[in-house]
Structures are given as C-alpha cells and as structure tokens.
Enzyme design. Sequence first.
Site, PDB file in Angstrom:
ATOM      1  N   CYS A   9       0.849  -1.196   0.000  1.00  0.00           N
ATOM      2  CA  CYS A   9       0.000   0.000   0.000  1.00  0.00           C
ATOM      3  C   CYS A   9       0.882   1.243   0.000  1.00  0.00           C
ATOM      4  CB  CYS A   9      -0.890  -0.046   1.245  1.00  0.00           C
ATOM      5  SG  CYS A   9      -1.397   1.558   1.850  1.00  0.00           S
ATOM      6  N   CYS A  59      -2.804  -2.446   6.170  1.00  0.00           N
ATOM      7  CA  CYS A  59      -2.997  -1.155   6.852  1.00  0.00           C
ATOM      8  C   CYS A  59      -4.374  -1.091   7.502  1.00  0.00           C
ATOM      9  CB  CYS A  59      -2.780   0.007   5.891  1.00  0.00           C
ATOM     10  SG  CYS A  59      -3.760  -0.077   4.396  1.00  0.00           S
ATOM     11  N   GLN A  63      -4.953  -0.330  -4.876  1.00  0.00           N
ATOM     12  CA  GLN A  63      -5.454  -1.520  -5.559  1.00  0.00           C
ATOM     13  C   GLN A  63      -6.165  -1.183  -6.870  1.00  0.00           C
ATOM     14  OE1 GLN A  63      -7.408  -4.372  -2.993  1.00  0.00           O
ATOM     15  NE2 GLN A  63      -8.599  -5.187  -4.711  1.00  0.00           N
ATOM     16  N   HIS A  99      -5.816  -5.672   2.998  1.00  0.00           N
ATOM     17  CA  HIS A  99      -4.857  -4.577   3.184  1.00  0.00           C
ATOM     18  C   HIS A  99      -4.399  -4.588   4.639  1.00  0.00           C
ATOM     19  CE1 HIS A  99      -5.644  -2.191  -0.629  1.00  0.00           C
ATOM     20  NE2 HIS A  99      -6.407  -3.265  -0.720  1.00  0.00           N
TER      21      HIS A  99
END
Length: 226
Positions: free
Chosen positions: A121, A192, A162, A190
């Site tokens: 990311c 994150c 993404q 993800h």
Amino acid sequence: MDAVVANYPTHHRDAISDDARRVRNALLERGLETPLIDNGLNREEKFQRISDAFTEITRTLGLDLTDDSLCDTPDRIAKMYVDEIFAGLDYGEFPKVAVIDNKMQVEEMVLIDDIDLVSTCEHHFVTIDGSARVAYIPGERIIGLSKINRIVRFFAQRPQVQERLTQQVLVALQTLLETEDVAITINATHYCVKARGVMDSNSSTRTTALGGAFKSIPSTRAEFLR
Ligand SMILES: [Zn+2]
C-alpha cells in the site's frame, strides 16, 4: 553491515524492451502510470540512500543498531525495496513477454484464477495480500500463461493503490495482446486496515477492470465474474 553492501549486486540496468516502452506509453496516455520521477539515481545509490534513511528511522525509534539482530536491518530493507518489493518501478525489470500469433485459432475465453498477488500500500507502506483472476479472449495474439502472472507481479511490485494496480494490469495486457477483450479482478486484504486503524482482520477489497466484450456483453462478463 559492510558484508551486505559488498554482496549487493552491481548488475547493470537492462535496456528497456519495446514491450515495456509500449506499456508505459499506454499507461501515460490514460493517466494510469504510477507517479514517478527520474531522480537519476542508479541502483547502488538508491540502495545506499535507503539504508542511510532507515538507519535514521530505527535510531529515531530508539532501537539499538549495535545489536546483532538489528545491525543489518537498514541494508536488508534497502535491498528488499530496490530489488524485490519495489522492483516493478524499474521498467528494465519488465518481464520478457512472448506474444505469439494465434495460429490455433483459439476463440474462447482464457481464464487464469488464483494468481498470487503481494503488493504494498502506497499510503502506509505495508502489505496488500490477495489474488487476481485474469481473462482474455484471444484475437490475433496469444500469450504464455505464466507471463500473465509475471505481469501481475511486475505491477504489484510497486507502492500501489489496488484500483490503479487493477487498471495497470488491464492496460498492459490490452496493449501486449492488441485486444480490448481483457478482464481482471483482484481480491485483497490490506494490512494497513488489518494491523492498524480500524483493525478489521476479516475485510477484503475487490476491484475489477473490464475491457471490450467483458464490458459490453453481459454473458461474457457473467462468465468471467462467476
Ligand atoms: Zn494503506
């Protein structure tokens, strides 16, 4: 620490292939290229700067870099960034793609599912972990199936969002295969989201990009998304 530096490969930058150049131009035309600047740094200079910067980060966090478990971490991260998880920033690393004439007259959808996808990311520099499904309908050209995995991996090996990653793979394949009839969907977790912020460990994100017949013919789209 010096040992890692000494082992750092001093391989020359490969010339950018015609395929890589065509793909890059197609992304630039559509405003889908990763925001990049040419800072003129070679691999060794990038490696050294990143290692120095991570030395600063680890010291700032209060970690003791004389500890033998930590002492090589800045060099390890530098090597990982330049040669591995961000190798896709360098078009010299674009996979060699053998696109061949469709002499067998394949007309049906070619679909590859469960392509492993690990990216990073770009907002938090932590892992995006998922899988991709890619399909195309052969026109004049067909491509070795493993090459599709390599193209997915090339664009995954960048700091990414993404949605952009999905579009980049679509446009790259459309350009190389000389057809609009390409589709891709990515489903990913993800880290994150999982490791910080809302700490939701179960959510995943699905993105889809459809071209040509996959966009315009409902039954083709349904077959791909099934
Ligand atoms: Zn993030």
